[in-house]
Design an enzyme around this catalytic site. Structure first.
Site, PDB file in Angstrom:
ATOM      1  N   TYR A 132       0.811  -1.221   0.000  1.00  0.00           N
ATOM      2  CA  TYR A 132       0.000   0.000   0.000  1.00  0.00           C
ATOM      3  C   TYR A 132       0.848   1.275   0.000  1.00  0.00           C
ATOM      4  O   TYR A 132       0.340   2.354   0.268  1.00  0.00           O
ATOM      5  CB  TYR A 132      -0.941   0.011   1.206  1.00  0.00           C
ATOM      6  CG  TYR A 132      -1.906  -1.165   1.299  1.00  0.00           C
ATOM      7  CD1 TYR A 132      -2.095  -2.036   0.231  1.00  0.00           C
ATOM      8  CD2 TYR A 132      -2.639  -1.393   2.459  1.00  0.00           C
ATOM      9  CE1 TYR A 132      -2.960  -3.105   0.322  1.00  0.00           C
ATOM     10  CE2 TYR A 132      -3.522  -2.466   2.554  1.00  0.00           C
ATOM     11  CZ  TYR A 132      -3.673  -3.323   1.478  1.00  0.00           C
ATOM     12  OH  TYR A 132      -4.541  -4.382   1.579  1.00  0.00           O
ATOM     13  N   LYS A 179       4.691 -14.595   3.646  1.00  0.00           N
ATOM     14  CA  LYS A 179       4.516 -15.581   2.571  1.00  0.00           C
ATOM     15  C   LYS A 179       5.878 -15.743   1.915  1.00  0.00           C
ATOM     16  O   LYS A 179       6.033 -15.602   0.695  1.00  0.00           O
ATOM     17  CB  LYS A 179       3.432 -15.081   1.594  1.00  0.00           C
ATOM     18  CG  LYS A 179       2.990 -16.085   0.562  1.00  0.00           C
ATOM     19  CD  LYS A 179       2.213 -17.258   1.115  1.00  0.00           C
ATOM     20  CE  LYS A 179       1.898 -18.246   0.017  1.00  0.00           C
ATOM     21  NZ  LYS A 179       1.363 -19.525   0.520  1.00  0.00           N
ATOM     22  N   ASP A 212      -1.530 -18.039   4.431  1.00  0.00           N
ATOM     23  CA  ASP A 212      -2.668 -18.926   4.149  1.00  0.00           C
ATOM     24  C   ASP A 212      -2.936 -19.842   5.346  1.00  0.00           C
ATOM     25  O   ASP A 212      -4.090 -20.044   5.754  1.00  0.00           O
ATOM     26  CB  ASP A 212      -2.438 -19.730   2.859  1.00  0.00           C
ATOM     27  CG  ASP A 212      -1.025 -20.284   2.739  1.00  0.00           C
ATOM     28  OD1 ASP A 212      -0.166 -19.916   3.562  1.00  0.00           O
ATOM     29  OD2 ASP A 212      -0.784 -21.093   1.829  1.00  0.00           O
ATOM     30  N   ASP A 236      -4.212  -6.243   6.834  1.00  0.00           N
ATOM     31  CA  ASP A 236      -5.513  -5.704   6.457  1.00  0.00           C
ATOM     32  C   ASP A 236      -6.550  -6.833   6.429  1.00  0.00           C
ATOM     33  O   ASP A 236      -7.633  -6.745   7.019  1.00  0.00           O
ATOM     34  CB  ASP A 236      -5.365  -5.064   5.068  1.00  0.00           C
ATOM     35  CG  ASP A 236      -6.577  -4.289   4.627  1.00  0.00           C
ATOM     36  OD1 ASP A 236      -7.484  -4.081   5.454  1.00  0.00           O
ATOM     37  OD2 ASP A 236      -6.620  -3.885   3.447  1.00  0.00           O
ATOM     38  N   ASP A 240      -9.456  -8.028   9.544  1.00  0.00           N
ATOM     39  CA  ASP A 240     -10.895  -8.034   9.288  1.00  0.00           C
ATOM     40  C   ASP A 240     -11.493  -9.426   9.521  1.00  0.00           C
ATOM     41  O   ASP A 240     -12.611  -9.552  10.024  1.00  0.00           O
ATOM     42  CB  ASP A 240     -11.195  -7.567   7.857  1.00  0.00           C
ATOM     43  CG  ASP A 240     -11.312  -6.049   7.777  1.00  0.00           C
ATOM     44  OD1 ASP A 240     -10.954  -5.380   8.768  1.00  0.00           O
ATOM     45  OD2 ASP A 240     -11.754  -5.531   6.736  1.00  0.00           O
TER      46      ASP A 240
END
Ligand code: ATP
Length: 342
Positions: A132, A179, A212, A236, A240
């Site tokens: 971002y 990751k 994951d 992010d 959530d």
């Protein structure tokens, strides 16, 4: 006397901030409130800018900012939100996004067996780099040969400081999520910073998961987590997911923080929710709990704990808004929290 900047913002922002401020008032703390209620989408639509350099100066002079929500369906481009939220994050270098996740009552979780282990963890998201950061561009834009690149930025300094912060707030353990098996360059840097920070914090248990696997583990056994630290985009998404496991976006609190200066922009996780604005349906809990985070960081731990206990008691008694299984309006749900506090 501490000065607190308040930006009620858009949609349900002013409604939930009103309840947060009334609740803050009950505590009787020595704070002065500086309300910047002109920072909203209406101002942006009229003047082409929402937050001026002068506003930023006022914000810098305060101890903290409490923000409602920024967003408006009349604005399709992200420029307005960037001009407020991202400008605050970058200019004040708010590199930590701090998201506590607490299940206040088992009935709030979509998980079948949430009562057993409970859910009480903290997600620390790197807030200033990653995917971002806005680095990238388009080549041959709007053609069938378009190439689009969004670069994921990781720096030793940025990654080290957020992992260090995660250790500093952990009760028992920190889990670093990346990751690195598929995103090797940034992944290697995160791994190198991680190993260094693990060595610096021998008293705290350390573990690592790929993102994951972390998403599956959060659903399978959320009570197993204490602190999760991860990059901007994985944080992010995972935060959530965790918020939804604990009762949804209406209860989730956050702060964007610079751990060195101590400056924080405190905001409920939800957005402006234009679909329910002005109807008394907005849940004020996320805003009240964000205010509790602010109160705690201003040095009033006992008052912050009292606010959290009051929220838990009101939810348990179903003295809350419809999204949490109650039937109260925003104002009455705020009053129910204050009744528990008094
Ligand atoms: P924005 O564009 O500003 O992010 P949004 O509507 O896309 O707004 P949210 O504000 O996060 O995103 O809202 C998503 C949905 O969750 C809303 O449609 C609303 O129904 C619900 N919601 C959000 N916040 C609350 C709240 N405080 N109380 C009750 N429901 C909420």
């Amino acid at each position: 006397m501490s000065v607190i900047t308040v930006i009620p913002g858009d949609g349900i922002g002013p409604e939930v901030i009103e309840q947060a401020l009334e609740t803050l008032d009950v505590l009787g703390l020595d704070v002065d409130i500086d309300v910047l209620d002109h920072i909203n989408a209406g101002t942006y639509l009229r003047d082409g800018a929402a937050m001026t350099d002068r506003d930023l100066e006022r914000i810098r002079r305060s101890r903290a900012t409490l923000l409602g929500a920024v967003g408006d369906p009349r604005l399709s481009s992200p420029e307005y939100a960037r001009g407020v939220l991202l400008r605050l994050r970058f200019e004040l270098d708010l590199y930590v996004n701090y998201r506590p996740v607490t299940l206040w009552h088992p009935r709030l979780s979509p998980l079948r067996d949430s009562a057993g282990g409970g859910l009480n963890c903290l997600i620390i998201r790197e807030n200033s780099e990653g995917l971002y950061a806005g680095v990238g561009g388009r080549l041959r834009a709007d053609t069938e040969h378009e190439v689009a690149i969004d670069a994921e930025i990781s720096t030793w300094h940025g990654v080290s400081r957020v992992i260090d912060f995660a250790f500093s707030v952990a009760r028992t353990k920190v889990c670093m999520v990346d990751k690195s098996n598929a995103v090797p360059h940034g992944g290697r840097l995160w791994q190198r910073c991680w190993r260094h920070q693990v060595g610096e914090h021998p008293g705290i248990a350390a573990s690592h998961l790929y993102v994951d696997t972390a998403a599956m583990a959060l659903v399978a056994d959320p009570a197993a987590f204490d602190v999760i630290v991860t990059n901007n985009s994985y944080g992010d998404i995972l935060s959530d997911l965790a918020a939804e496991l604990a009762g949804g976006v209406g209860t989730a609190a956050s702060v964007n923080l610079n751990a060195e200066t101590g400056y924080g922009v405190y905001e409920p996780v939800h957005g402006s929710a234009p679909d329910i604005a002005g109807q008394g349906l907005a849940n004020p809990v996320g805003a009240v709990l964000s205010t509790a985070l602010m109160v705690e960081r201003l040095g009033h731990r006992a008052e912050a704990d009292a606010m959290r206990r009051a929220v838990g008691a009101a939810i348990t008694a179903r003295r809350c808004t419809p999204d949490l299984g109650g039937s109260l309006t925003t104002k009455d749900a705020g009053a129910a929290i204050r009744a528990e506090l008094e």
